[in-house]
Scaffold this active site. Structure first.
Site: not given
Ligand SMILES: Cc1cc2nc3c(=O)[nH]c(=O)nc-3n(C[C@H](O)[C@H](O)[C@H](O)COP(=O)(O)OP(=O)(O)OC[C@H]3O[C@@H](n4cnc5c(N)ncnc54)[C@H](O)[C@@H]3O)c2cc1C
Ligand code: SF4
Ligand code: FES
Lengths: 244, 567
Positions: B31, B117, B230, B232, B242, B245, B276, B344, B379
């Site tokens: 979901i 990095f 964090q 950034h 963003l 980095e 960071r 961030h 982080r």
């Molecule tokens: C701009 C940016 C750049 C980044 N660059 C890097 C990088 O270069 N290297 C690195 O290691 N990290 C980076 N990060 C961090 C990293 O991208 C994230 O920590 C990581 O992608 C999180 O993945 P996730 O699967 O936990 O969550 P997400 O990708 O955020 O996915 C969350 C999912 O949950 C769903 N969801 C949330 N709440 C609900 C709800 N209540 N009901 C149903 N669905 C819900 C959403 O629809 C989504 O599908 C970056 C972060 C940002 C902000």
């Protein structure tokens, strides 16, 4: 409220549960400071003026593919379009064409995804993988670059005149994806997979009028992929070789 | 009612990786409130860490060194056994993604390219130009498609249903129809991402409300280390998009109004590539001491890439260049980029162990919404993408193990009861006149950015807590003006706000209580790290009055004794 920085937004509205009223345009006047994007205006309208307005958004930075729509007659991502780039002070927003409207600016993407899935959009390998990475030269990696950049925003699909007249046509995004995998040095699908698209709903449907290239916000050139895939298909027919 | 053996909430990297690991063996439903490819993971730019040793200057790299950098970067708050698991598994995880088609950038010898990095002793960040999240998310989604994963896109989860010991499923809101659907499951995984939008200045996607963290908390699952947020160093002024980095990894400079490369004052050796927290504090100090520039959307310093030259910028940072062109109308090849520190990443989250298990028996969490903790107080860049794929896989294994060993029968009655409660709540929100949720959200996020930011004091935090309590009170009078349920984003926004208020509350409270400075948590009134009293995790539990109950938990130290952190 009309003044220096006030823009008039005419936004397409449609709610299928109120079928009698039909679609219409609703006008909102919004003060715009420099740097404001169309998406930010939409968010502001929803937050401050009219909570009923429906549109999709997520990344607000032109990478997630949520927010494509028609902005003053041109398909683009709302989040990367600066309001101030337009000379006129009236901005018209409409949903993507070629897809059914669910509500306001939200369209039903089901056919778009269905076509995407039909090309087997994933790497297919037959030989077992090594312990480390599969080597790929910088040159080989570069070859797939433009197709890798696709964010599946459906701009090309909506701009395509072939999709407009033939809903069974696969669509530019699907071919761009297929080319991304077929031209990946690591992919091992048989070229005969292409035969499925050797018909007018497939590779021969394209009019090569390049509307998809014009519409793509990510500089992907789906027509290139169609031309390449046609060449592969012809080679396959001529030489019967099932290798890339 | 829908029913699956496993329900995964979240279609980002963590959720998809877990789904891929489970969906051939079990009946899985995923979901997500947005179509999976629209998840925030897609926006990650810079890269993902693994000690592959492909870089000519990184041949001696090893998982132990990666682990040491991570533990040091965390200011010794990370649980070291978990860091070890992650760093050891990193190369395997990268090769797996590569075998599934991930188009990493390459070195001339055909191996996966790696770049330096912040906070890392070796260039170990694997990347694909500056679109790493995009290629990773697409790869995992492709893999999920090839396995015919069942996805429920544009479904919002609003409750986790539990009897206090086991969980029975979730309640979701189908955006398309406006229906509330109970979803029964033998095991539930949350991979719902971070809470960036609790802050006003944030690099996160608009959908990152942290509701998953709040939902788990309200269901009685403890949260951990919420005070560690964090910031950034380099978010674009205005939109806060963003600037990865990798800009500094590739050699970019930070410059103040006097034209100085000011990092030499704060981290003379690592310079722009200090971790960071340090770089963000340095920028903030420059700005506060009057050496920044002014802009209607905040004060800023410059990120200068010009000396890298057009070719390198086009090849390694093409996404950065197009963001600058699209959103500011400037070309980093010729002009420096105006940047400011922005929220961030969420180091804290749902309290899990190294197997993604929580206090609730068959409820698991992974990715940014979880706190294992592998990032501790700060982080390192490139480690959170790694966390999502490593712990996404571990979650799938733990769930599998759980389902093999336990006979679970979700209680449908309980789910239907919870559905009724939510129906009533929505009716209440949609009836009568009251305040708009968006107004409260803006006030909340501004409060967080201003008073629970990079530098904190007791007074500020007290103020923030009072304000949050006031906003919680006002939330009771929130109404949704739009009366039709289908595609009603005003309604989903109002429902999510409740969780945002809870999440903010725990962040501010944790920060208020922690009388030391560690990693990203910096107290002006307690500037030193205090291992004697504060080398411990903060744990928050939602108590009967709806208030957070705080306790503490030991940090697990296996290899590296805490020492002072110098860069
Ligand atoms: C701009 C940016 C750049 C980044 N660059 C890097 C990088 O270069 N290297 C690195 O290691 N990290 C980076 N990060 C961090 C990293 O991208 C994230 O920590 C990581 O992608 C999180 O993945 P996730 O699967 O936990 O969550 P997400 O990708 O955020 O996915 C969350 C999912 O949950 C769903 N969801 C949330 N709440 C609900 C709800 N209540 N009901 C149903 N669905 C819900 C959403 O629809 C989504 O599908 C970056 C972060 C940002 C902000
Ligand atoms: S090819 Fe371009 S326009 Fe078409 S879906 Fe991909 S990014 Fe969008
Ligand atoms: S909001 Fe993601 S592309 Fe526009």
């Amino acid at each position: 409220m009309r003044g220096e920085n006030v823009y008039r937004f005419k936004i397409f509205r449609y709610d299928p549960s109120e079928r009698e009223s039909g679609p219409y345009f609703q006008t909102y006047d919004v003060r715009v400071e420099p740097g404001l994007t169309v998406l930010m205006v939409l968010l502001r309208i929803r937050d401050e003026i009219d909570g009923t307005l429906a549109f999709r958004s997520s990344c607000r930075s032109a990478v997630c593919g949520s927010c494509a729509m028609v902005i003053n007659g041109k398909i683009d991502l709302a989040c990367r379009t600066q309001v101030s780039k337009f000379d006129e002070k009236t901005i018209i927003l409409e949903p993507l064409p070629n897809l059914d409207i669910i509500k306001d600016l939200v369209v039903d993407m089901t056919p778009f995804w269905r076509m995407y899935e039909r090309v087997k959009p994933y790497l297919i390998r037959k030989t077992p993988s090594p312990q480390k990475e599969l080597p790929q030269s910088e040159e080989e990696r570069k070859r797939i670059d433009q197709f890798v950049n696709c964010i599946l925003c459906a701009s090309c699909y909506s701009a395509c005149p072939v999709v407009a007249r033939d809903p069974e046509y696969l669509g530019p995004h699907a071919f761009a994806k297929l080319e991304r995998f077929i031209s990946d040095s690591r992919d091992e699908r048989p070229l005969s997979d292409l035969l499925e698209f050797d018909n007018p709903h497939g590779l021969w449907g394209c009019d090569t009028v390049l509307k998809c290239i014009e519409a793509c916000p990510k500089n992907v050139r789906p027509t290139d992929s169609i031309v390449n895939l046609r060449k592969r298909l012809i080679k396959l027919r001529l030489f019967g070789k099932d290798r890339k | 009612m829908i029913e699956h053996e496993v329900i995964i909430v979240g279609g980002g990297l963590a959720g998809l990786r877990a789904a891929v690991g489970l969906c051939e063996k079990y009946d899985v439903g995923l979901i997500s409130k947005v179509y999976p490819l629209r998840s925030h993971s897609v926006a990650a730019q810079g890269g993902i860490n693994a000690s592959l040793g492909n870089h000519p200057e990184g041949r001696d790299d090893s998982w132990e060194k990666h682990m040491f950098d991570t533990v040091k970067g965390s200011d010794y708050l990370a649980d070291q056994h978990a860091v070890e698991i992650m760093c050891k598994d990193a190369p395997r995880a990268i090769y797996e993604l590569e075998h599934w088609g991930c188009p990493f950038s390459r070195f001339p010898d055909g191996s996966i390219a790696q770049r330096p990095f912040g906070g890392a002793g070796f260039p170990r960040t694997c990347y694909s130009a500056d679109l790493t999240g995009h290629v990773l998310l697409h790869t995992l989604f492709e893999r999920a498609i090839s396995k015919r994963l069942k996805v429920y896109p544009e479904w919002y989860v609003f409750a986790l249903v539990s009897d206090g010991i086991t969980c029975h499923g979730v309640i979701a809101f189908d955006l398309l129809t406006g229906e509330i659907v109970p979803c029964a499951a033998k095991a539930v995984l949350f991979a719902t991402g971070g809470y960036g939008r609790v802050y006003y200045y944030s690099t996160n996607a608009l959908i990152n409300t942290g509701s998953g963290i709040g939902i788990a908390y309200r269901a009685g699952v403890p949260l951990k280390d919420m005070e560690f947020v964090q910031f950034h160093p380099t978010g674009l002024v205005g939109t806060n998009i963003l600037m990865t980095e990798a800009c500094r990894g590739e050699g970019g400079y930070l410059i103040n109004r006097l034209g100085e490369r000011f990092m030499e004052k704060y981290a003379p050796i690592a310079m722009e590539l200090a971790p960071r927290d340090i770089v963000s504090r340095s920028i903030q100090t420059e700005i506060e001491e009057g050496r920044g520039f002014d802009h209607p959307h905040g004060k800023y310093v410059l990120l200068d890439l010009r000396h890298l030259g057009e070719k390198k910028i086009m090849e390694r940072l093409p996404g950065i260049r197009s963001i600058c062109l699209d959103f500011l109308g400037i070309d980093p090849v010729y002009e420096p980029i105006p940047v400011m520190p922005c929220q961030h990443y969420s180091m804290g989250g749902i309290d899990t162990n190294e197997k993604c298990e929580t206090a609730l028996r068959n409820f698991f969490a992974a990715g940014e919404c979880a706190c294992v903790s592998v990032h501790g107080a700060n982080r390192l860049g490139g480690n959170s993408l790694l966390e999502t794929v490593v712990f996404g896989k571990i979650a799938s294994e733990s769930i599998s193990e759980y389902l093999c060993g336990n006979e679970v029968k979700p209680d449908r009655g309980l789910l239907l009861e919870e559905k009724k409660r939510l129906e009533k709540k929505i009716e209440r929100l949609m009836n009568g006149e009251g305040e708009k949720a968006s107004k409260i959200q803006v006030e909340l996020s501004k409060t967080m950015s201003e008073y629970v930011g990079i530098f904190r004091t007791e007074e500020q935090l007290k103020f923030a807590l009072t304000k949050i309590m006031e906003l919680k009170e006002r939330y009771k009078n929130v109404k949704v003006s739009s009366r039709r349920r289908a595609f009603n984003y005003e309604l989903t926004g109002a429902l999510e706000l409740e969780f945002m208020l809870d999440v903010a509350h725990t962040i501010a409270l944790g920060a208020y209580l922690r009388k030391e400075s560690r990693g990203a948590h910096f107290r002006r009134d307690w500037e030193k790290r205090d291992d004697k009293n504060w080398l411990k995790h903060t744990v928050f539990k939602f108590n009967e009055d709806g208030e957070p109950e705080v306790s503490y938990k030991d940090v697990i130290i296996t290899r590296f004794e805490p020492v002072e952190r110098v860069y």
